[in-house]
Motif scaffolding. Sequence first.
Motif, mmCIF file in Angstrom:
data_model
loop_
_atom_site.group_PDB
_atom_site.id
_atom_site.type_symbol
_atom_site.label_atom_id
_atom_site.label_comp_id
_atom_site.label_asym_id
_atom_site.label_seq_id
_atom_site.Cartn_x
_atom_site.Cartn_y
_atom_site.Cartn_z
ATOM 1 N N GLU A 98 -17.896 2.685 -33.622
ATOM 2 C CA GLU A 98 -16.779 2.099 -34.367
ATOM 3 C C GLU A 98 -16.697 0.587 -34.214
ATOM 4 O O GLU A 98 -15.737 -0.027 -34.670
ATOM 5 N N ASP A 99 -17.684 0.001 -33.573
ATOM 6 C CA ASP A 99 -17.759 -1.451 -33.409
ATOM 7 C C ASP A 99 -16.525 -2.012 -32.682
ATOM 8 O O ASP A 99 -15.983 -3.041 -33.056
ATOM 9 N N VAL A 100 -16.106 -1.309 -31.660
ATOM 10 C CA VAL A 100 -14.983 -1.753 -30.824
ATOM 11 C C VAL A 100 -15.461 -2.944 -30.003
ATOM 12 O O VAL A 100 -16.626 -3.002 -29.598
ATOM 13 N N PRO A 101 -14.594 -3.906 -29.726
ATOM 14 C CA PRO A 101 -15.003 -5.074 -28.924
ATOM 15 C C PRO A 101 -15.592 -4.678 -27.568
ATOM 16 O O PRO A 101 -15.136 -3.727 -26.924
ATOM 17 N N CYS A 102 -16.584 -5.438 -27.159
ATOM 18 C CA CYS A 102 -17.296 -5.170 -25.901
ATOM 19 C C CYS A 102 -16.343 -5.085 -24.714
ATOM 20 O O CYS A 102 -16.521 -4.233 -23.839
ATOM 21 N N GLU A 103 -15.349 -5.958 -24.702
ATOM 22 C CA GLU A 103 -14.408 -5.975 -23.586
ATOM 23 C C GLU A 103 -13.698 -4.633 -23.439
ATOM 24 O O GLU A 103 -13.506 -4.136 -22.324
ATOM 25 N N ASP A 104 -13.319 -4.031 -24.550
ATOM 26 C CA ASP A 104 -12.641 -2.741 -24.521
ATOM 27 C C ASP A 104 -13.569 -1.627 -24.028
ATOM 28 O O ASP A 104 -13.144 -0.734 -23.293
ATOM 29 N N ILE A 105 -14.820 -1.714 -24.424
ATOM 30 C CA ILE A 105 -15.793 -0.716 -23.975
ATOM 31 C C ILE A 105 -16.027 -0.858 -22.470
ATOM 32 O O ILE A 105 -16.062 0.142 -21.746
ATOM 33 N N ILE A 106 -16.135 -2.081 -21.990
ATOM 34 C CA ILE A 106 -16.324 -2.326 -20.553
ATOM 35 C C ILE A 106 -15.148 -1.782 -19.757
ATOM 36 O O ILE A 106 -15.336 -1.170 -18.691
ATOM 37 N N ILE A 107 -13.943 -1.951 -20.270
ATOM 38 C CA ILE A 107 -12.754 -1.425 -19.588
ATOM 39 C C ILE A 107 -12.856 0.096 -19.455
ATOM 40 O O ILE A 107 -12.574 0.660 -18.398
#
Length: 90
Positions: A30-39
Amino acid sequence: MKQCMDSENLHNRMKRISGQIAAIDRMIDEDVPCEDIIIQINAVKSAIHKVGQIVMEGHIKHCVRDGIEHGDVEKTIEQFTKVVEQFSRI
């Protein structure tokens, strides 16, 4: 192993972790921002570490205690040392 810990609790935690991992996989698509995925990755890492702590606690309270009280103390300590080494790699 079942007598060492609350397997229902562990199964519930693992199901939750599986759900978190599936959500991370969807986030990537879904192309979520990298920062959110890292969290979310960090949340999974913390959750799996907690599962390890619970297993370790059960191991100490049952397996290690039993090995010291009724078995070979030196062998029990040697095996426990290996378990701690493995757990510290998480």
